[in-house]
Design a protein around this motif. Structure first.
Motif, PDB file in Angstrom:
ATOM      1  N   LYS A 149      -8.124   3.501 -11.069  1.00 49.28           N
ATOM      2  CA  LYS A 149      -7.114   3.387  -9.998  1.00 49.28           C
ATOM      3  C   LYS A 149      -6.443   2.017  -9.995  1.00 49.28           C
ATOM      4  CE  LYS A 149      -9.362   6.500  -6.727  1.00 49.28           C
ATOM      5  NZ  LYS A 149     -10.391   6.500  -5.683  1.00 49.28           N
ATOM      6  N   LYS A 150      -5.235   1.989  -9.391  1.00 51.23           N
ATOM      7  CA  LYS A 150      -4.556   0.709  -9.148  1.00 51.23           C
ATOM      8  C   LYS A 150      -5.071   0.142  -7.825  1.00 51.23           C
ATOM      9  CE  LYS A 150      -1.150   1.108 -12.335  1.00 51.23           C
ATOM     10  NZ  LYS A 150      -1.362   0.236 -13.480  1.00 51.23           N
ATOM     11  N   VAL A 151      -4.850  -1.142  -7.596  1.00 48.99           N
ATOM     12  CA  VAL A 151      -5.175  -1.705  -6.285  1.00 48.99           C
ATOM     13  C   VAL A 151      -3.875  -1.925  -5.497  1.00 48.99           C
ATOM     14  CG1 VAL A 151      -7.311  -2.791  -7.060  1.00 48.99           C
ATOM     15  CG2 VAL A 151      -5.168  -4.095  -7.159  1.00 48.99           C
ATOM     16  N   ASN A 152      -3.997  -2.274  -4.234  1.00 46.77           N
ATOM     17  CA  ASN A 152      -2.807  -2.498  -3.400  1.00 46.77           C
ATOM     18  C   ASN A 152      -1.945  -3.637  -3.932  1.00 46.77           C
ATOM     19  OD1 ASN A 152      -3.562  -0.497  -1.659  1.00 46.77           O
ATOM     20  ND2 ASN A 152      -4.535  -1.889  -0.192  1.00 46.77           N
ATOM     21  N   GLU A 153      -0.689  -3.610  -3.550  1.00 46.82           N
ATOM     22  CA  GLU A 153       0.200  -4.709  -3.935  1.00 46.82           C
ATOM     23  C   GLU A 153      -0.153  -5.978  -3.163  1.00 46.82           C
ATOM     24  OE1 GLU A 153       4.475  -4.024  -3.997  1.00 46.82           O
ATOM     25  OE2 GLU A 153       4.028  -2.103  -4.965  1.00 46.82           O
ATOM     26  N   GLY A 154       0.196  -7.113  -3.760  1.00 51.90           N
ATOM     27  CA  GLY A 154       0.015  -8.383  -3.049  1.00 51.90           C
ATOM     28  C   GLY A 154      -1.395  -8.921  -3.103  1.00 51.90           C
ATOM     29  N   ILE A 155      -2.220  -8.377  -3.988  1.00 50.36           N
ATOM     30  CA  ILE A 155      -3.623  -8.790  -4.049  1.00 50.36           C
ATOM     31  C   ILE A 155      -3.883  -9.790  -5.169  1.00 50.36           C
ATOM     32  CG2 ILE A 155      -5.879  -7.893  -4.783  1.00 50.36           C
ATOM     33  CD1 ILE A 155      -5.492  -5.604  -2.889  1.00 50.36           C
ATOM     34  N   GLY A 156      -3.108  -9.666  -6.276  1.00 49.39           N
ATOM     35  CA  GLY A 156      -3.437 -10.570  -7.375  1.00 49.39           C
ATOM     36  C   GLY A 156      -2.363 -10.745  -8.425  1.00 49.39           C
ATOM     37  N   TYR A 157      -2.671 -11.611  -9.390  1.00 47.90           N
ATOM     38  CA  TYR A 157      -1.769 -11.963 -10.486  1.00 47.90           C
ATOM     39  C   TYR A 157      -2.418 -11.649 -11.826  1.00 47.90           C
ATOM     40  CZ  TYR A 157       0.204 -14.915  -6.800  1.00 47.90           C
ATOM     41  OH  TYR A 157       0.735 -15.380  -5.639  1.00 47.90           O
ATOM     42  N   ASP A 158      -1.553 -11.391 -12.833  1.00 51.43           N
ATOM     43  CA  ASP A 158      -2.077 -11.298 -14.196  1.00 51.43           C
ATOM     44  C   ASP A 158      -2.224 -12.713 -14.768  1.00 51.43           C
ATOM     45  OD1 ASP A 158       0.405 -12.183 -15.038  1.00 51.43           O
ATOM     46  OD2 ASP A 158       1.099 -10.197 -15.675  1.00 51.43           O
ATOM     47  N   GLU A 159      -2.630 -12.767 -16.025  1.00 52.60           N
ATOM     48  CA  GLU A 159      -2.893 -14.056 -16.669  1.00 52.60           C
ATOM     49  C   GLU A 159      -1.690 -15.004 -16.656  1.00 52.60           C
ATOM     50  OE1 GLU A 159      -5.599 -14.572 -20.606  1.00 52.60           O
ATOM     51  OE2 GLU A 159      -4.724 -12.605 -20.241  1.00 52.60           O
ATOM     52  N   LYS A 160      -0.482 -14.396 -16.704  1.00 52.24           N
ATOM     53  CA  LYS A 160       0.719 -15.241 -16.746  1.00 52.24           C
ATOM     54  C   LYS A 160       1.210 -15.648 -15.358  1.00 52.24           C
ATOM     55  CE  LYS A 160       2.413 -13.526 -21.142  1.00 52.24           C
ATOM     56  NZ  LYS A 160       2.998 -12.281 -21.675  1.00 52.24           N
ATOM     57  N   GLY A 161       0.529 -15.152 -14.329  1.00 53.05           N
ATOM     58  CA  GLY A 161       0.939 -15.512 -12.972  1.00 53.05           C
ATOM     59  C   GLY A 161       1.906 -14.523 -12.357  1.00 53.05           C
ATOM     60  N   ASN A 162       2.107 -13.352 -13.014  1.00 55.44           N
ATOM     61  CA  ASN A 162       2.970 -12.322 -12.425  1.00 55.44           C
ATOM     62  C   ASN A 162       2.147 -11.415 -11.519  1.00 55.44           C
ATOM     63  OD1 ASN A 162       5.268 -13.096 -14.022  1.00 55.44           O
ATOM     64  ND2 ASN A 162       4.230 -12.127 -15.766  1.00 55.44           N
ATOM     65  N   PRO A 163       2.736 -10.992 -10.390  1.00 53.94           N
ATOM     66  CA  PRO A 163       2.028 -10.065  -9.511  1.00 53.94           C
ATOM     67  C   PRO A 163       1.718  -8.755 -10.240  1.00 53.94           C
ATOM     68  CG  PRO A 163       3.988 -10.941  -8.427  1.00 53.94           C
ATOM     69  CD  PRO A 163       4.058 -11.358  -9.858  1.00 53.94           C
ATOM     70  N   THR A 164       0.545  -8.187 -10.011  1.00 54.79           N
ATOM     71  CA  THR A 164       0.187  -6.920 -10.651  1.00 54.79           C
ATOM     72  C   THR A 164      -0.741  -6.108  -9.742  1.00 54.79           C
ATOM     73  OG1 THR A 164      -0.884  -5.884 -12.562  1.00 54.79           O
ATOM     74  CG2 THR A 164      -1.728  -8.024 -11.903  1.00 54.79           C
ATOM     75  N   THR A 165      -0.781  -4.801  -9.980  1.00 55.78           N
ATOM     76  CA  THR A 165      -1.706  -3.937  -9.230  1.00 55.78           C
ATOM     77  C   THR A 165      -2.777  -3.361 -10.164  1.00 55.78           C
ATOM     78  OG1 THR A 165      -0.228  -2.053  -9.575  1.00 55.78           O
ATOM     79  CG2 THR A 165       0.024  -3.257  -7.504  1.00 55.78           C
ATOM     80  N   ASP A 166      -2.788  -3.821 -11.400  1.00 51.85           N
ATOM     81  CA  ASP A 166      -3.773  -3.358 -12.380  1.00 51.85           C
ATOM     82  C   ASP A 166      -5.062  -4.177 -12.232  1.00 51.85           C
ATOM     83  OD1 ASP A 166      -5.346  -2.993 -14.614  1.00 51.85           O
ATOM     84  OD2 ASP A 166      -3.643  -2.769 -15.985  1.00 51.85           O
ATOM     85  N   PRO A 167      -6.169  -3.518 -11.831  1.00 49.80           N
ATOM     86  CA  PRO A 167      -7.389  -4.296 -11.572  1.00 49.80           C
ATOM     87  C   PRO A 167      -7.867  -5.086 -12.796  1.00 49.80           C
ATOM     88  CG  PRO A 167      -7.847  -1.912 -11.525  1.00 49.80           C
ATOM     89  CD  PRO A 167      -6.364  -2.076 -11.556  1.00 49.80           C
TER      90      PRO A 167
END
Lengths: 328, 328
Positions: free
Chosen positions: B189-207
């Protein structure tokens, strides 16, 4: 209007001395001045007339409970006086036994800016946690009754080059800020309050008729607000959820000597390293990451260095009149 | 899928045995995992799947290295963190009963402590107020304004005795618990928006991407400040490492306060119960049926599981657990 800080301090001292002993004045004065200088004006000199006009029933009493804990019965005194006593008590307990816990009850007003107390404690190389419960403004998550106060919690952590100070209200907005917006006919930020029907509002009057939200409008902030209501209200035997009669404030002061767990020097070095690591961590907007408390202390330090501060003219005039009247 | 409660217990104990724990150790860890699992908290048996929690071969008995009447520090000696924290919990209960307050910290553990609610509930069940902080050098969470993982998820928990169930506030200072990410990833599953960033600092919903990037601290600068404070109290203060994912030296801090040293124990429980009633019966937002206390929904779920004898568990998770137990 602008005024020399020394002059302002002298005036506040003189007016407080018309009702309180010198010892009591020297406990309250720095709390008031800290707020004024760190531009938390709602806890600054604006509070002085009420402190002077409201005559306490009797002196605050310190009641020893255990080796490491005390309760201070405010006996209707101002929160800043009761807080000042609690602060000194908790420091002496922690220095002697490694830890101290002091609860307060029976204050008729706010203990003021908690940053003041935690900075004072942390400068003595003790870890400080201070909480305050206040009369209700804030609704629980998914509720719309004003049950909790703005219930702030503050931490002071000794560190090289000055302590880490973190002071937060568990409400989304302070009563002072809402009242200020109402008087100046300004709108509130989004997501800080609901009206009496539970609809989000930006109108300060509607917010005062409705309820404020917790800082996160979620269960964590609500839980923290409740914990503070319990620890700084129920535990010291103060009011909670305004179920008692009249307005009553309560506090919990906790101080721990880090030497009981760690080497003090190492601890202070580590905390400073942590702060600098956070400050320089990869930033989203390219600016340094904000460190809790720094802005407030910097404001204070700058005013202290300049020796001059601007104050609200009406408030200043009122204090002046009060001083002349009482010293007649 | 539905699983028999007894079967879940047996499989959990089997998995722990496979990981090398003796029956006493398995019992402690299993109690803590199932406390979470049966309350719908994501700190449950998910910890046993994948790499799981193999017992460290170089682990020795935890050792008290510093002690005073109210405070102690434990070298976890690479024993499983849950076993060490359970020991700390027993120690603070003992200290708080004798002297009014107890604070015990540890360093040199490497595993997750599981749901902190378990420990503070154990304290609250004795009529005491429990507070727990956990941290680790493992970097998962960014400070407010940053996309760089510095902090651990740094949870804290409070347990408050009442005349009925204790109130248990158990919250991470990150926007999602790390095991919430693992759980979402396991379930695809994806997680909610606004929870985290990927390695490059972009917002993501991929756990998975957040796991290699950074979780946000919860609710802006206040959550971020709390994250920093917990990191200080549960790492720097107790001689554990910080901000270093390669380190195995994590720490925790547990505290107990005896309310009967402030007000009478019965008065405290009575007042908190009064508070609970007031909150539960307060006006609600439109469409809201009930205002839950911290921990209340988890308790309802727990009681339901006890009554029915069945537990609802995610299919992939249960299969992983069966694998770990070697029964599949």
């Amino acid at each position: 209007m602008k005024i020399k800080i020394k002059e302002l301090e002298e005036l506040v001292r003189k007016v407080l001395q018309t009702k309180y002993s010198s010892d009591e004045v020297e406990l309250m004065l720095p709390v008031i001045m800290f707020a004024e200088l760190s531009v938390t004006k709602s806890h600054g000199i604006v509070r002085v007339p009420a402190i002077v006009n409201k005559k306490p029933i009797s002196k605050p009493e310190v009641k020893e409970k255990t080796k490491v804990s005390n309760i201070i019965d405010g006996n209707g005194n101002p929160g800043m006086l009761v807080g000042g006593i609690a602060c000194n008590e908790v420091m002496s307990l922690a220095k002697e036994f490694g830890i101290g816990i002091v609860g307060t009850r029976g204050s008729v007003s706010s203990s003021g800016c908690l940053s003041y107390y935690v900075e004072k404690i942390a400068k003595e190389d003790l870890i400080a946690v201070v909480m305050a419960r206040a009369p209700g403004d804030v609704a629980p998550y998914k509720g719309l009754e004003r049950l909790f106060g703005t219930n702030p919690i503050a931490f002071g952590i000794p560190a090289d080059k000055g302590p880490l100070i973190f002071d937060m209200a568990t409400s989304a907005i302070s009563w002072g800020a809402v009242d200020n917006a109402r008087r100046n006919k300004q709108l509130l930020p989004d997501m800080v309050a609901v009206d009496e029907d539970g609809i989000m509002t930006n109108d300060p009057q509607e917010a005062l008729d409705g309820a404020f939200l917790t800082f996160d409008n979620s269960y964590k902030g609500y839980g923290l607000a409740m914990m503070i209501e319990i620890l700084a209200g129920v535990l010291p035997g103060a009011d909670f959820l305004d179920l008692g009669e009249g307005d009553e404030w309560g506090n919990l002061f906790l101080a721990i000597d880090p030497k009981t767990l760690s080497s003090l020097d190492e601890f202070k070095t580590k905390v400073r390293l942590m702060i600098e690591k956070v400050r320089k961590s990869k930033s989203i907007d390219g600016k340094d990451i904000r460190i809790p408390g720094e802005k407030r202390l910097l404001l204070r330090d700058n005013f202290v260095n300049r020796g001059i501060i601007s104050v609200d003219e009406k408030v200043f005039e009122e204090i002046n009149r009060l001083e002349k009247h009482n010293n007649k | 899928m539905k699983v028999l409660l007894n079967e879940l217990k047996n499989v959990t104990l089997k998995a722990l045995k496979n990981y090398g724990y003796d029956s006493k150790e398995s019992k402690v860890i299993s109690d803590i995992l199932l406390y979470a699992q049966l309350r719908g908290n994501n700190q449950g048996v998910v910890k046993l799947i994948g790499n799981g929690i193999p017992k460290r071969k170089d682990g020795k008995r935890p050792k008290v290295v510093k002690t005073s009447p109210a405070i102690a520090l434990i070298d976890g000696n690479k024993t499983h963190a849950m076993i060490v924290m359970d020991l700390e919990t027993d120690m603070v209960i003992d200290k708080a009963k004798k002297i009014g307050v107890g604070v015990v910290g540890n360093f040199n553990t490497s595993e997750s402590t599981g749901a902190l609610g378990y420990y503070v509930k154990k304290i609250a069940d004795k009529g005491l107020i429990g507070v727990a902080f956990a941290s680790a050098p493992f970097q998962t969470t960014a400070a407010y304004g940053s996309s760089e993982a510095l902090f651990c998820t740094n949870p804290m928990a409070y347990g408050i005795p009442t005349e009925k169930d204790p109130i248990i506030l158990d919250m991470s200072t990150s926007a999602i618990a790390y095991y919430g990410l693992i759980e979402a990833k396991t379930a695809g599953k994806k997680v909610n928006e606004g929870i985290g960033y990927d390695e490059k600092g972009n917002p993501t919903t991929d756990p998975a991407k957040i796991m290699s990037g950074a979780i946000k601290a919860f609710s802006g600068h206040k959550g971020s400040g709390l994250a920093l404070v917990v990191q200080v109290l549960a790492s720097a203060l107790v001689n554990a490492d910080y901000f270093n994912s390669k380190s195995n030296n994590a720490g925790n801090l547990v505290m107990a306060i005896n309310p009967s040293f402030f007000v009478s124990k019965n008065q405290f429980k009575k007042d908190v119960t009064k508070m609970v009633k007031k909150i539960k019966s307060s006006r609600k937002l439109k469409g809201v049926k009930e205002i839950y206390l911290p921990g209340e929904r988890g308790n309802l779920q727990y009681q339901k599981a006890l009554k029915s004898g069945f537990v609802e568990i995610e299919k992939n998770l249960y299969e992983g657990l069966l694998n770990a137990a070697g029964v599949k």
